[in-house]
Scaffold this active site. Structure first.
Site, short mmCIF file in Angstrom:
data_model
loop_
_atom_site.label_atom_id
_atom_site.label_comp_id
_atom_site.label_asym_id
_atom_site.label_seq_id
_atom_site.Cartn_x
_atom_site.Cartn_y
_atom_site.Cartn_z
N HIS A 178 0.96 -1.09 0.07
CA HIS A 178 -0.23 -0.02 0.03
C HIS A 178 0.78 1.35 -0.01
O HIS A 178 0.56 2.06 -0.82
CB HIS A 178 -0.81 -0.15 1.21
CG HIS A 178 -2.38 -0.89 1.17
ND1 HIS A 178 -2.26 -2.20 1.22
CD2 HIS A 178 -3.37 -0.45 1.11
CE1 HIS A 178 -3.43 -2.52 1.00
NE2 HIS A 178 -4.39 -1.49 0.96
N HIS A 230 0.69 -3.33 9.33
CA HIS A 230 2.36 -3.41 9.26
C HIS A 230 2.89 -2.79 10.33
O HIS A 230 2.42 -1.98 11.26
CB HIS A 230 2.58 -2.47 7.93
CG HIS A 230 2.03 -3.24 6.74
ND1 HIS A 230 2.79 -4.14 6.01
CD2 HIS A 230 1.02 -2.75 5.85
CE1 HIS A 230 2.12 -4.57 4.77
NE2 HIS A 230 1.04 -3.55 4.91
#
Length: 280
Positions: A178, A230
């Site tokens: 992303h 993350h």
């Protein structure tokens, strides 16, 4: 011959994009990430699972739509200003110059996006870093009879979680795809309008748009941390990969020199002073 060359160029573009996209698709469909172990006392893996704010489909859709609209409007305005490449003929059909320039820029952007996504996703599967919500999703049960677990690093374990999709995804933390794509799109946009989006209005308007794009990519990266998808280092590396690809693709594939990018490093020729009239 000109028409043949144009068709040949389009065909080659499609083939090249397919060659880059197929390994990426194969990786996502059939590859298995590396099965990494864990430490029982690793607090960075004990965060609760949260639904992500920005899905992959939403980010990709917004990124491509934003880029396509930006490039199309910019090339149309440049063509009306007489700065375009001129009309093209494709199979006897007249193609406006701004359409061709838009096709070239969008194609190069797409090629770079596919390359950077292949880079980050291949790293995900090779490294297999566990996401911060690993314990919540996997609910691991270690096999303490295995000698591989004797030193405290658990390598042999079974996940008792019931969501197979989340269990398969929990090993794909590093780096953040992303963040990489968001920063790639933002930096490409910043450089593109810096070179081609010139106008006589306020310079701050253009720079405000550039800052907004950068801020949007920054938000995407931060959301990946707050969503427990993350670790911060995953996002940092994703930003670095996306920025690197945007700069390389823009400078060496799109090649902005042909658009009149000012070359400030070149030394200007000194002005010739009139020679004094020789006195007789």
């Amino acid at each position: 011959m000109a028409v043949d060359r144009l068709l040949w160029k389009i065909t080659l573009d499609v083939v090249v994009l397919a060659c880059v996209s197929f390994p990426l698709l194969a990786l996502l469909l059939w590859a298995e990430p590396y099965r990494r172990g864990y430490f029982e006392n690793d607090e960075s893996l004990r965060l609760p699972y949260k639904k992500q704010q920005i899905s992959e489909g939403l980010l990709a859709g917004l990124g491509f739509a934003f880029t396509i609209v930006t490039i199309t409007i910019t090339e149309f305005v440049r063509d009306k200003q007489g700065k375009g490449c001129g009309e093209k003929f494709l199979s006897g059909v007249l193609i406006p110059g701004w359409v061709w320039e838009s096709y070239v820029a969008i194609g190069i952007y797409t090629f770079g996006a596919a390359c950077q996504q292949l880079t980050v996703n291949s790293a995900k599967y090779i490294i297999g870093r566990l996401r911060p919500h690993f314990f919540d999703v996997c609910k691991p049960v270690a096999d303490m009879s295995s000698p591989l677990n004797a030193l405290g690093y658990i390598q042999v374990y079974n996940c008792t979680g019931t969501n197979e999709a989340q269990i398969n995804d929990m090993r794909l933390s590093f780096p953040s795809a992303h963040s990489s794509y968001a920063m790639y799109t933002a930096v490409f946009f910043i450089m593109y309008i810096q070179v081609k989006g010139k106008w006589r209005g306020s310079k701050l308007l253009r720079h405000s748009a550039q800052f907004a794009a950068l801020l949007g990519a920054w938000y995407v990266g931060l959301s990946r941390v707050t969503d427990h998808m993350h670790h911060w280092s995953d996002v940092a590396v994703g930003f670095l990969v996306g920025t690197s690809y945007a700069v390389v693709v823009f400078l060496f594939v799109l090649k902005p020199k042909k658009y009149g990018m000012p070359r400030s490093w070149e030394t200007a020729q000194p002005e010739m002073l009139p020679q004094p009239v020789m006195a007789r």
